[in-house]
Write an enzyme that holds these catalytic residues in place. Structure first.
Site, PDB file in Angstrom:
ATOM      1  CG  ASP A   1      66.751 -68.031  44.598  1.00  0.00           C
ATOM      2  OD1 ASP A   1      66.631 -69.176  45.070  1.00  0.00           O
ATOM      3  OD2 ASP A   1      65.975 -67.551  43.767  1.00  0.00           O
TER       4      ASP A   1
ATOM      5  CG  HIS B   1      65.564 -72.660  46.217  1.00  0.00           C
ATOM      6  ND1 HIS B   1      64.594 -71.741  45.909  1.00  0.00           N
ATOM      7  CD2 HIS B   1      65.040 -73.469  47.164  1.00  0.00           C
ATOM      8  CE1 HIS B   1      63.512 -71.984  46.660  1.00  0.00           C
ATOM      9  NE2 HIS B   1      63.768 -73.033  47.423  1.00  0.00           N
TER      10      HIS B   1
ATOM     11  CG  HIS C   1      69.998 -69.734  41.913  1.00  0.00           C
ATOM     12  ND1 HIS C   1      69.528 -70.057  40.658  1.00  0.00           N
ATOM     13  CD2 HIS C   1      68.961 -69.938  42.757  1.00  0.00           C
ATOM     14  CE1 HIS C   1      68.254 -70.420  40.748  1.00  0.00           C
ATOM     15  NE2 HIS C   1      67.875 -70.369  42.004  1.00  0.00           N
TER      16      HIS C   1
HETATM   17 ZN   LIG Z   1      64.786 -70.099  44.762  1.00  0.00          ZN
END
Ligand SMILES: [Zn+2]
Length: 182
Positions: free
Chosen positions: A62, A151, A149
């Site tokens: 992440d 991933h 975020h």
């Molecule tokens: Zn993730």
């Protein structure tokens, strides 16, 4: 939040949906990759900071970046899957398949997967060939997520539809797996 309880219940549910398998790999990628986000936008990163990185998703990373951060193709390849119509987000497993994403196939049976893009944040088409470092979309906060975020995972296919994640080797970034150990 009780992380271990969350981990157990999420894991159990996810496994029952067949999305996460118990297959794991500790291997590094065969290909070298570029960082999928601008280095100066990253506020936090790691492979072991999400309770969802279990089973065959173990080696996912992440990268915490603000919404609308450009996302780069980590290597040249061909777009094989994408979603960009979702506006939903939440921190329960019901949102697992509500994340906008792109998957790009590279050489050596490896693909890269970019998840949680903003609504209409995908800038490539299925079957499009992309170059390493090309902008392919913009980050967001859709799907199974709390805060914005990206991933990122490197898949190594072991059959047509089945893969394990492997550790991403970056040409222009540190070895993420040595930052935290587990
Ligand atoms: Zn993730």
């Amino acid at each position: 939040m009780n992380v271990s309880k969350f981990f157990m219940s999420q894991k159990g549910k996810v496994v029952s949906k067949g999305l996460v398998t118990h297959k794991i790999s500790r291997a590094y990628s065969k290909n070298m990759y570029l960082l999928p986000v601008p280095k100066d936008k990253i506020t936090e990163f790691g492979f072991d900071i999400s309770p969802a990185h279990v089973g065959n998703l173990l080696n996912s990373i992440d990268f915490y970046v603000p919404k609308d951060t450009p996302i780069f193709a980590a290597a040249e390849g061909k777009v094989i899957k994408l979603l960009d119509s979702s506006r939903s987000k939440g921190n329960t497993v019901e949102y697992w398949d509500k994340g906008n994403f792109i998957e790009i196939m590279h050489s050596k049976k490896e693909s890269t997967h970019y998840e949680h893009l903003r609504y209409k944040g995908v800038k490539v088409r299925i079957c499009q060939k992309v170059k390493a470092g090309e902008v392919i979309g913009f980050s967001g906060n859709t799907g199974f997520t709390e805060n914005p975020h990206l991933h990122f995972q490197v898949n190594r296919y072991v059959s047509k539809d089945d893969f394990v994640t492997v550790k991403a080797r970056f040409a222009n970034f540190i070895d993420v797996y040595k930052k935290h150990k587990r």
